[in-house]
Design an enzyme around this catalytic site. Structure first.
Site, PDB file in Angstrom:
ATOM      1  N   ILE A  77     101.798 -53.309  50.781  1.00 33.90           N
ATOM      2  CA  ILE A  77     100.820 -54.408  50.689  1.00 33.90           C
ATOM      3  C   ILE A  77     101.079 -55.151  49.379  1.00 33.90           C
ATOM      4  O   ILE A  77     100.966 -54.577  48.290  1.00 33.90           O
ATOM      5  CB  ILE A  77      99.367 -53.897  50.711  1.00 33.90           C
ATOM      6  N   THR A  78     101.433 -56.431  49.503  1.00 30.98           N
ATOM      7  CA  THR A  78     101.631 -57.201  48.270  1.00 30.98           C
ATOM      8  C   THR A  78     100.257 -57.616  47.718  1.00 30.98           C
ATOM      9  O   THR A  78      99.309 -57.833  48.490  1.00 30.98           O
ATOM     10  CB  THR A  78     102.491 -58.465  48.514  1.00 30.98           C
ATOM     11  N   GLY A  79     100.155 -57.689  46.420  1.00 33.33           N
ATOM     12  CA  GLY A  79      98.885 -58.104  45.800  1.00 33.33           C
ATOM     13  C   GLY A  79      97.759 -57.149  46.121  1.00 33.33           C
ATOM     14  O   GLY A  79      96.633 -57.566  46.405  1.00 33.33           O
ATOM     15  N   ALA A  80      98.036 -55.837  46.040  1.00 28.29           N
ATOM     16  CA  ALA A  80      97.006 -54.843  46.365  1.00 28.29           C
ATOM     17  C   ALA A  80      96.177 -54.459  45.139  1.00 28.29           C
ATOM     18  O   ALA A  80      95.407 -53.499  45.183  1.00 28.29           O
ATOM     19  CB  ALA A  80      97.659 -53.604  46.975  1.00 28.29           C
ATOM     20  N   SER A  82      93.809 -56.286  43.828  1.00 29.33           N
ATOM     21  CA  SER A  82      92.441 -56.807  43.872  1.00 29.33           C
ATOM     22  C   SER A  82      92.119 -57.360  45.249  1.00 29.33           C
ATOM     23  O   SER A  82      92.998 -57.417  46.126  1.00 29.33           O
ATOM     24  CB  SER A  82      92.236 -57.896  42.809  1.00 29.33           C
ATOM     25  N   GLY A  83      90.867 -57.757  45.422  1.00 34.18           N
ATOM     26  CA  GLY A  83      90.439 -58.460  46.620  1.00 34.18           C
ATOM     27  C   GLY A  83      90.813 -57.805  47.939  1.00 34.18           C
ATOM     28  O   GLY A  83      90.663 -56.594  48.133  1.00 34.18           O
ATOM     29  N   TYR A 260      98.074 -74.989  47.851  1.00 31.15           N
ATOM     30  CA  TYR A 260      97.662 -73.678  48.397  1.00 31.15           C
ATOM     31  C   TYR A 260      97.531 -73.762  49.918  1.00 31.15           C
ATOM     32  O   TYR A 260      98.036 -72.905  50.649  1.00 31.15           O
ATOM     33  CB  TYR A 260      96.340 -73.243  47.772  1.00 31.15           C
TER      34      TYR A 260
HETATM   35  P1  NDP Z   1      92.882 -62.044  44.874  1.00 25.30           P
HETATM   36  O1  NDP Z   1      93.169 -62.987  43.783  1.00 25.30           O
HETATM   37  O2  NDP Z   1      91.798 -61.045  44.700  1.00 25.30           O
HETATM   38  O3  NDP Z   1      94.208 -61.253  45.249  1.00 25.30           O
HETATM   39  C1  NDP Z   1      95.450 -61.848  45.172  1.00 25.30           C
HETATM   40  C2  NDP Z   1      96.471 -60.819  44.792  1.00 25.30           C
HETATM   41  O4  NDP Z   1      97.748 -61.464  44.703  1.00 25.30           O
HETATM   42  C3  NDP Z   1      96.213 -60.176  43.430  1.00 25.30           C
HETATM   43  O5  NDP Z   1      96.462 -58.787  43.544  1.00 25.30           O
HETATM   44  C4  NDP Z   1      97.244 -60.837  42.542  1.00 25.30           C
HETATM   45  O6  NDP Z   1      97.697 -60.024  41.472  1.00 25.30           O
HETATM   46  C5  NDP Z   1      98.374 -61.010  43.535  1.00 25.30           C
HETATM   47  N1  NDP Z   1      99.382 -61.933  43.052  1.00 25.30           N
HETATM   48  C6  NDP Z   1      99.228 -63.193  42.614  1.00 25.30           C
HETATM   49  N2  NDP Z   1     100.399 -63.675  42.194  1.00 25.30           N
HETATM   50  C7  NDP Z   1     101.321 -62.719  42.377  1.00 25.30           C
HETATM   51  C8  NDP Z   1     102.702 -62.617  42.119  1.00 25.30           C
HETATM   52  N3  NDP Z   1     103.383 -63.605  41.558  1.00 25.30           N
HETATM   53  N4  NDP Z   1     103.343 -61.469  42.426  1.00 25.30           N
HETATM   54  C9  NDP Z   1     102.671 -60.432  42.966  1.00 25.30           C
HETATM   55  N5  NDP Z   1     101.354 -60.464  43.218  1.00 25.30           N
HETATM   56  C10 NDP Z   1     100.689 -61.594  42.919  1.00 25.30           C
HETATM   57  O7  NDP Z   1      92.630 -62.945  46.179  1.00 25.30           O
HETATM   58  P2  NDP Z   1      92.265 -62.561  47.696  1.00 25.30           P
HETATM   59  O8  NDP Z   1      92.155 -61.095  47.860  1.00 25.30           O
HETATM   60  O9  NDP Z   1      91.161 -63.418  48.088  1.00 25.30           O
HETATM   61  O10 NDP Z   1      93.555 -63.094  48.448  1.00 25.30           O
HETATM   62  C11 NDP Z   1      94.362 -62.254  49.250  1.00 25.30           C
HETATM   63  C12 NDP Z   1      94.885 -63.052  50.431  1.00 25.30           C
HETATM   64  O11 NDP Z   1      93.792 -63.455  51.260  1.00 25.30           O
HETATM   65  C13 NDP Z   1      95.625 -64.327  50.061  1.00 25.30           C
HETATM   66  O12 NDP Z   1      96.758 -64.440  50.889  1.00 25.30           O
HETATM   67  C14 NDP Z   1      94.635 -65.430  50.402  1.00 25.30           C
HETATM   68  O13 NDP Z   1      95.290 -66.597  50.730  1.00 25.30           O
HETATM   69  C15 NDP Z   1      93.949 -64.818  51.599  1.00 25.30           C
HETATM   70  N6  NDP Z   1      92.664 -65.362  51.934  1.00 25.30           N
HETATM   71  C16 NDP Z   1      91.595 -65.248  51.087  1.00 25.30           C
HETATM   72  C17 NDP Z   1      90.369 -65.767  51.446  1.00 25.30           C
HETATM   73  C18 NDP Z   1      89.189 -65.666  50.558  1.00 25.30           C
HETATM   74  O14 NDP Z   1      88.153 -66.186  50.966  1.00 25.30           O
HETATM   75  N7  NDP Z   1      89.270 -65.031  49.384  1.00 25.30           N
HETATM   76  C19 NDP Z   1      90.184 -66.423  52.729  1.00 25.30           C
HETATM   77  C20 NDP Z   1      91.358 -66.472  53.537  1.00 25.30           C
HETATM   78  C21 NDP Z   1      92.539 -65.948  53.160  1.00 25.30           C
HETATM   79  P3  NDP Z   1      96.852 -59.857  40.095  1.00 25.30           P
HETATM   80  O15 NDP Z   1      95.785 -58.863  40.420  1.00 25.30           O
HETATM   81  O16 NDP Z   1      97.871 -59.326  39.146  1.00 25.30           O
HETATM   82  O17 NDP Z   1      96.342 -61.199  39.757  1.00 25.30           O
HETATM   83 MG1  PMR Z   2      84.966 -74.038  52.474  1.00 24.14          MG
HETATM   84  C1  PMR Z   2      82.334 -74.150  58.094  1.00 24.14           C
HETATM   85  C2  PMR Z   2      82.494 -73.309  57.409  1.00 24.14           C
HETATM   86  C3  PMR Z   2      83.347 -73.088  56.253  1.00 24.14           C
HETATM   87  C4  PMR Z   2      84.126 -71.989  56.080  1.00 24.14           C
HETATM   88  C5  PMR Z   2      84.255 -70.814  57.012  1.00 24.14           C
HETATM   89  C6  PMR Z   2      84.796 -72.142  54.825  1.00 24.14           C
HETATM   90  C7  PMR Z   2      85.710 -71.243  54.311  1.00 24.14           C
HETATM   91  N1  PMR Z   2      84.412 -73.328  54.238  1.00 24.14           N
HETATM   92  C8  PMR Z   2      83.509 -73.960  55.108  1.00 24.14           C
HETATM   93  C9  PMR Z   2      82.903 -75.185  54.927  1.00 24.14           C
HETATM   94  C10 PMR Z   2      82.950 -75.950  53.776  1.00 24.14           C
HETATM   95  N2  PMR Z   2      83.650 -75.638  52.660  1.00 24.14           N
HETATM   96  C11 PMR Z   2      82.264 -77.197  53.573  1.00 24.14           C
HETATM   97  C12 PMR Z   2      81.386 -77.867  54.599  1.00 24.14           C
HETATM   98  C13 PMR Z   2      82.576 -77.608  52.331  1.00 24.14           C
HETATM   99  C14 PMR Z   2      82.142 -78.906  51.643  1.00 24.14           C
HETATM  100  C15 PMR Z   2      80.794 -78.900  51.231  1.00 24.14           C
HETATM  101  C16 PMR Z   2      83.445 -76.632  51.736  1.00 24.14           C
HETATM  102  C17 PMR Z   2      83.970 -76.691  50.449  1.00 24.14           C
HETATM  103  C18 PMR Z   2      84.915 -75.787  49.958  1.00 24.14           C
HETATM  104  C19 PMR Z   2      85.590 -75.847  48.689  1.00 24.14           C
HETATM  105  C20 PMR Z   2      85.417 -76.819  47.593  1.00 24.14           C
HETATM  106  N3  PMR Z   2      85.389 -74.687  50.665  1.00 24.14           N
HETATM  107  C21 PMR Z   2      86.317 -74.097  49.914  1.00 24.14           C
HETATM  108  C22 PMR Z   2      86.468 -74.770  48.719  1.00 24.14           C
HETATM  109  C23 PMR Z   2      87.489 -74.089  47.973  1.00 24.14           C
HETATM  110  O1  PMR Z   2      87.920 -74.352  46.858  1.00 24.14           O
HETATM  111  C24 PMR Z   2      88.012 -72.965  48.829  1.00 24.14           C
HETATM  112  C25 PMR Z   2      89.418 -73.296  49.210  1.00 24.14           C
HETATM  113  O2  PMR Z   2      89.660 -74.251  49.896  1.00 24.14           O
HETATM  114  O3  PMR Z   2      90.369 -72.483  48.828  1.00 24.14           O
HETATM  115  C26 PMR Z   2      91.654 -72.888  49.285  1.00 24.14           C
HETATM  116  C27 PMR Z   2      87.138 -72.991  50.050  1.00 24.14           C
HETATM  117  C28 PMR Z   2      87.074 -72.173  51.164  1.00 24.14           C
HETATM  118  N4  PMR Z   2      86.223 -72.418  52.221  1.00 24.14           N
HETATM  119  C29 PMR Z   2      86.369 -71.400  53.140  1.00 24.14           C
HETATM  120  C30 PMR Z   2      87.351 -70.488  52.650  1.00 24.14           C
HETATM  121  C31 PMR Z   2      87.785 -69.233  53.365  1.00 24.14           C
HETATM  122  C32 PMR Z   2      87.765 -70.968  51.451  1.00 24.14           C
HETATM  123  C33 PMR Z   2      88.757 -70.281  50.560  1.00 24.14           C
HETATM  124  C34 PMR Z   2      89.866 -69.734  50.758  1.00 24.14           C
HETATM  125  C35 PMR Z   2      91.091 -69.763  51.519  1.00 24.14           C
HETATM  126  O4  PMR Z   2      91.364 -70.502  52.413  1.00 24.14           O
HETATM  127  O5  PMR Z   2      91.845 -68.913  51.186  1.00 24.14           O
END
Ligand code: NDP
Ligand code: PMR
Length: 385
Positions: A77-80, A82-83, A260
Site C-alpha cells: 500500500i503506497t502512502g500507508a 496516514s489517512g 490533482y
Molecule cells: P493523506 O494525505 O492522509 O494520505 C496520503 C498519503 O500519500 C500519505 O501517506 C503521504 O505520505 C503519501 N504521499 C504523498 N506524497 C508521497 C510521495 N511522494 N511518495 C510516497 N508517499 C507519498 O490523504 P488521503 O488518505 O485522503 O488520500 C489517500 C488517497 O485517497 C489519495 O489517492 C486520494 O486521492 C484519495 N481520495 C481521498 C479522498 C478524501 O476525501 N480524503 C476522497 C477520494 C479519494 P506522508 O504521510 O509522508 O505525507
Molecule cells: Mg466537494 C455532492 C456532494 C459532494 C461530494 C460527495 C464532495 C466530495 N463534494 C461535494 C459537493 C461540493 N463540494 C459542493 C456543492 C461544493 C461547493 C460549495 C464543494 C466544494 C469543495 C471544495 C472547495 N469540495 C471539495 C473542495 C476541495 O478542495 C476538495 C477537493 O476538490 O479536493 C480535490 C473537495 C472534495 N469534495 C468531495 C471530495 C471527496 C473532495 C476531496 C477530495 C478528492 O477528490 O480527493
C-alpha cells in the site's frame, strides 16, 4: 541502531458552479526488514544492505492435519502512513490474513502510525518509497523483488493535493508534483511490479488505483471548479516541466486543484487501460474506487485553515458524502480482499448503507482513446518506452 457515497449526490448532468465560493475559498480556484535487502543503519546513520535469501511460499500450505490453508497474502500500500492507506492497512492487519508492505516516504512517520494504530509487528513491514522520484520507485521495486515475498495485491493510494499553490512545484525528474506523484510515480511502480503480480499464485491478485469523485464530471462534486480536463494533453506530451511546456496536462495555466483532479482522471484511465491490456492474459483484477469523502485526512493539509475547519461538517451535514477514516479503510480493504469484488475494470463506490456498487465514470474518465494516449505518453515520460 537497528531499524529493522457516497454520492447520493451523483448527478448525470453538468451543473455549473463556476461563480460559487465556499468558506471564502474561490472555487475557481521505513525499516522493519524481514526481507532481502536487510537494511540497518550503522553508527554513522548510513544504510547498510545485506542479502538474505528467501523463497516464495505457495499460496496453499498443507497444515499438520493435512488440510490446506491459505498463506498470508502480501499487499503493498503506497502512502500507508496516514489517512486511507493507514486505515486500510489497519483493517487488513486485523484479519490476520495479510502482510502489509507500507510503502512510504517517511519511515519514522509510518512506523509511528503503524504502532499507534495497533498494527502488530508481524503483520507489516515499512519500506521506503518516494513516488516523486523515479529513482526511488526503481529502488523500492528492486528492494521488494529481492525480498523474495510474493506480490498478491498492489494498492496505488498515495497522493498530494496542492490547492493553494500559486506556482507549480516539481518532482525530482522535473514533472509537475501532483501529476508526477499521483499518476507518473504510480504508473512506473505498477508497470515495474506487474510481473510480480502476474507470478502470484494467490486466489485473487489485484492492482488497485485509488480514484475520486472529484475527477468525474458526471457528478456534482466533479463540477466544482476547477473541473478536471485533460484536453488534448499537449502539456503532458511536452513533459509538464513549466519551461518549454505547460505544467498542466491540458497545456493551461497552473492550477493546483485542477492538477490533482487531472491526476485522478489519469489514475482511473490507467486502471482501465491496464485492464484492457492485461486482464485476460494475467488474470489480475484491476480496480479503482471512490472511498467516500474522508474530510479529515492529511490530503487537505495545504488548504487554508478555515477550509480544514469547515470541510468535515460541510460533508457530514450538507452533502452527506462524509466517511470516517475507519470506514474508508474497510471499503478499500474490501476491494483488496473481498471474494465478491473480483470483477476487473470496475470503479467501485458505496451507497449510504455502505454497500458497494459498480459506479459509472465520466465520459472523459472512461474515454478509451484518451486512456491509450495517456498510457503511451506516460510510458515515454517514465522512460519505459
Ligand atoms: P493523506 O494525505 O492522509 O494520505 C496520503 C498519503 O500519500 C500519505 O501517506 C503521504 O505520505 C503519501 N504521499 C504523498 N506524497 C508521497 C510521495 N511522494 N511518495 C510516497 N508517499 C507519498 O490523504 P488521503 O488518505 O485522503 O488520500 C489517500 C488517497 O485517497 C489519495 O489517492 C486520494 O486521492 C484519495 N481520495 C481521498 C479522498 C478524501 O476525501 N480524503 C476522497 C477520494 C479519494 P506522508 O504521510 O509522508 O505525507
Ligand atoms: Mg466537494 C455532492 C456532494 C459532494 C461530494 C460527495 C464532495 C466530495 N463534494 C461535494 C459537493 C461540493 N463540494 C459542493 C456543492 C461544493 C461547493 C460549495 C464543494 C466544494 C469543495 C471544495 C472547495 N469540495 C471539495 C473542495 C476541495 O478542495 C476538495 C477537493 O476538490 O479536493 C480535490 C473537495 C472534495 N469534495 C468531495 C471530495 C471527496 C473532495 C476531496 C477530495 C478528492 O477528490 O480527493
Amino acid at each position: 541502531m537497528a531499524l529493522q457515497a457516497t454520492s447520493s449526490f451523483a448527478v448525470h448532468r453538468e451543473v455549473s458552479l463556476k461563480d460559487s465560493s465556499l468558506f471564502g475559498v474561490p472555487l475557481s480556484t521505513h525499516l522493519k526488514v524481514d526481507f532481502t535487502s536487510r537494511k540497518e543503519f550503522n553508527q554513522r546513520g548510513a544504510l547498510k544492505t545485506q542479502a538474505v535469501a528467501t523463497t516464495t511460499p505457495a499460496a496453499n500450505i498443507a497444515s499438520t492435519d493435512g488440510k490446506k490453508t491459505l498463506r498470508k497474502g502480501t499487499v503493498i500500500i503506497t502512502g500507508a502512513s496516514s489517512g486511507l492507506g493507514l486505515a486500510t492497512a489497519k483493517a487488513l492487519a486485523e484479519t490476520g490474513k495479510w502482510h502489509i508492505i507500507m510503502a512510504c516516504r517517511d519511515f519514522l512517520k509510518a512506523e509511528r502510525a503503524a504502532k499507534s494504530s495497533g498494527i502488530s509487528k508481524e503483520n507489516y513491514t515499512v519500506m521506503h518509497l518516494d513516488l516523486s522520484s523515479f529513482d526511488s520507485v526503481r529502488q523500492f521495486v528492486g528492494n521488494f523483488k529481492q525480498s523474495g515475498r510474493p506480490l498478491d495485491v498492489l494498492v496505488c493510494n498515495a497522493a498530494v493535493y496542492l490547492p493553494t499553490a500559486k506556482e507549480p512545484t516539481f518532482t525530482a525528474d522535473g514533472f509537475e508534483l501532483s501529476v508526477g506523484t499521483n499518476h507518473l510515480g504510480h504508473f512506473l511502480l505498477a508497470r515495474l511490479l506487474l510481473d510480480d503480480l502476474k507470478q502470484s499464485d494467490y486466489p485473487s491478485k489485484r492492482l488497485i488505483i485509488v480514484g475520486s469523485i472529484t475527477g468525474n464530471t458526471n457528478t456534482l462534486a466533479g463540477n466544482v471548479p476547477p473541473k478536471a480536463n485533460l484536453g488534448d494533453m499537449r502539456g503532458l506530451a511536452g513533459g509538464l516541466n513549466g519551461l518549454n511546456s505547460s505544467s498542466m496536462i491540458d497545456g493551461g495555466d497552473f492550477d493546483g486543484a485542477k492538477a490533482y483532479k487531472d491526476s485522478k482522471v489519469c489514475n482511473m484511465l490507467m486502471m482501465q487501460e491496464f485492464h484492457r491490456r492485461f486482464h485476460e492474459e494475467t488474470g489480475i483484477t484491476f480496480a479503482s474506487l471512490y472511498p467516500g469523502c474522508i474530510a479529515t485526512t492529511g490530503l487537505f493539509r495545504e488548504h487554508i485553515p478555515l477550509f480544514r475547519l469547515l470541510f468535515p461538517p460541510f460533508q457530514k451535514y450538507i452533502t452527506k458524502g462524509y466517511v470516517s477514516e475507519d470506514e474508508s479503510g474497510k471499503r478499500l480493504a474490501q476491494v483488496v480482499s473481498d471474494p465478491s469484488l473480483t470483477k476487473s475494470g470496475v470503479y467501485w463506490s458505496w451507497n449510504n448503507n455502505s454497500a458497494s456498487f459498480e459506479n459509472q465514470l465520466s465520459e472523459e474518465a472512461s474515454d478509451v482513446a484518451k486512456a491509450r494516449k495517456v498510457w503511451e505518453i506516460s510510458e515515454k515520460l517514465v522512460r519505459l518506452a
